[in-house]
Write a protein that holds these residues in place. Structure first.
Motif, short mmCIF file in Angstrom:
data_model
loop_
_atom_site.label_atom_id
_atom_site.label_comp_id
_atom_site.label_asym_id
_atom_site.label_seq_id
_atom_site.Cartn_x
_atom_site.Cartn_y
_atom_site.Cartn_z
N MET A 157 3.28 -9.29 1.00
CA MET A 157 1.88 -9.33 1.58
C MET A 157 0.49 -8.77 0.87
O MET A 157 0.98 -7.19 0.23
N ALA A 158 -0.34 -8.95 0.92
CA ALA A 158 -1.56 -8.40 0.11
C ALA A 158 -2.22 -6.78 0.97
O ALA A 158 -2.80 -7.65 1.84
N ILE A 159 -1.87 -6.19 0.73
CA ILE A 159 -2.93 -5.24 1.04
C ILE A 159 -4.24 -4.89 0.16
O ILE A 159 -3.61 -4.17 -0.29
N THR A 160 -5.68 -4.65 0.60
CA THR A 160 -6.42 -4.62 -0.70
C THR A 160 -7.35 -3.08 0.11
O THR A 160 -6.31 -2.77 0.66
N PHE A 161 -7.28 -2.27 -0.96
CA PHE A 161 -7.77 -1.24 -0.69
C PHE A 161 -8.30 -0.78 0.48
O PHE A 161 -8.33 0.25 1.31
N GLU A 162 -8.99 -1.20 0.97
CA GLU A 162 -10.37 -1.26 1.75
C GLU A 162 -8.73 -1.29 3.12
O GLU A 162 -9.34 -0.21 4.24
N VAL A 163 -8.04 -2.10 3.30
CA VAL A 163 -7.33 -1.90 4.45
C VAL A 163 -7.04 -0.80 3.72
O VAL A 163 -6.03 -0.27 5.48
N ALA A 164 -6.18 -0.08 3.06
CA ALA A 164 -4.42 0.91 2.83
C ALA A 164 -5.90 1.83 3.63
O ALA A 164 -5.16 2.66 3.75
N LYS A 165 -7.28 2.45 3.01
CA LYS A 165 -7.89 2.66 3.35
C LYS A 165 -8.38 3.32 5.26
O LYS A 165 -7.88 4.18 5.48
N ALA A 166 -8.04 1.97 5.61
CA ALA A 166 -8.65 1.98 6.77
C ALA A 166 -6.88 2.76 7.65
O ALA A 166 -7.25 3.35 8.53
N ASP B 50 -4.23 2.30 -4.92
CA ASP B 50 -2.77 1.74 -5.01
C ASP B 50 -1.19 1.80 -4.24
O ASP B 50 -0.22 0.94 -4.39
N ALA B 51 -0.94 3.16 -4.92
CA ALA B 51 0.47 3.90 -4.70
C ALA B 51 0.30 3.84 -3.12
O ALA B 51 1.10 3.50 -2.43
N VAL B 52 -0.24 4.06 -2.27
CA VAL B 52 -0.19 4.04 -0.67
C VAL B 52 -0.19 2.85 -0.31
O VAL B 52 0.34 2.20 0.14
N ALA B 53 -1.12 1.95 -1.27
CA ALA B 53 -1.06 0.31 -0.37
C ALA B 53 0.05 -0.49 -1.06
O ALA B 53 1.14 -0.62 -0.33
N SER B 54 0.88 -0.22 -2.16
CA SER B 54 2.16 -0.19 -2.35
C SER B 54 3.20 0.09 -1.69
O SER B 54 4.17 -0.39 -0.93
N GLU B 55 2.96 1.37 -1.43
CA GLU B 55 4.08 1.80 -0.49
C GLU B 55 3.72 1.54 1.30
O GLU B 55 4.62 0.49 1.49
N MET B 56 2.58 0.98 1.85
CA MET B 56 2.62 0.00 2.68
C MET B 56 3.65 -1.01 3.04
O MET B 56 3.67 -1.48 4.13
N LYS B 57 2.15 -1.89 1.12
CA LYS B 57 3.62 -3.02 1.05
C LYS B 57 4.28 -3.16 2.05
O LYS B 57 5.55 -3.83 2.34
N ALA C 121 11.20 3.78 7.57
CA ALA C 121 11.91 5.71 6.80
C ALA C 121 12.10 6.51 5.90
O ALA C 121 10.90 7.12 5.49
N GLY C 122 13.00 5.60 5.30
CA GLY C 122 13.01 5.95 3.79
C GLY C 122 12.65 6.02 2.79
O GLY C 122 12.00 6.92 2.11
N ILE C 123 11.26 4.64 2.83
CA ILE C 123 9.90 3.64 1.66
C ILE C 123 9.06 5.67 2.40
O ILE C 123 9.02 6.00 0.78
N MET C 124 8.57 5.48 3.36
CA MET C 124 8.11 6.69 3.50
C MET C 124 8.91 7.93 2.58
O MET C 124 7.19 8.46 2.26
N HIS C 125 9.40 8.00 3.22
CA HIS C 125 9.68 9.52 3.16
C HIS C 125 9.95 9.87 1.77
O HIS C 125 9.13 10.62 1.18
N GLY C 126 10.79 8.66 0.57
CA GLY C 126 10.68 8.48 -0.61
C GLY C 126 8.91 8.93 -1.08
O GLY C 126 9.42 9.55 -2.28
N GLY C 127 8.46 8.06 -0.41
CA GLY C 127 6.96 8.30 -1.46
C GLY C 127 6.12 9.96 -0.80
O GLY C 127 5.99 10.27 -2.22
N ILE C 128 6.66 10.62 0.74
CA ILE C 128 6.25 12.31 0.44
C ILE C 128 6.71 12.83 -0.62
O ILE C 128 6.33 13.52 -1.34
#
Length: 65
Positions: free
Chosen positions: A1-10, A30-37, A49-56
């Motif tokens: 899944m491709a998440i552009t910067f604009e989508v990640a920002k929104a 880029d880090a935000v979009a990568s984690e979202m993906k 949840a583990g992915i989100m917790h790990g990034g934070i």
């Protein structure tokens, strides 16, 4: 899944912090979009949840810029 910067920002602004600006830089977004993906691709809620917790906790993605 491709998440552009604009989508990640929104998504980030809607879900986390509407005050985040474009000045955070491409590497941060880029880090935000990568984690979202990775969260979207997770097979279970616990995995997501583990992915989100790990990034934070590692500082890869911060709840605030």
């Amino acid at each position: 899944m491709a998440i552009t910067f604009e989508v990640a920002k929104a998504i980030y602004r809607e879900a986390i912090d509407p005050r985040v600006g474009d000045g955070e830089g491409a590497a941060w977004w880029d880090a935000v979009a990568s984690e979202m993906k990775d969260v979207v691709a997770a097979r279970t809620l616990n995995e997501a949840a583990g992915i989100m917790h790990g990034g934070i906790t590692t500082g890869t993605v911060s709840p605030t810029p």
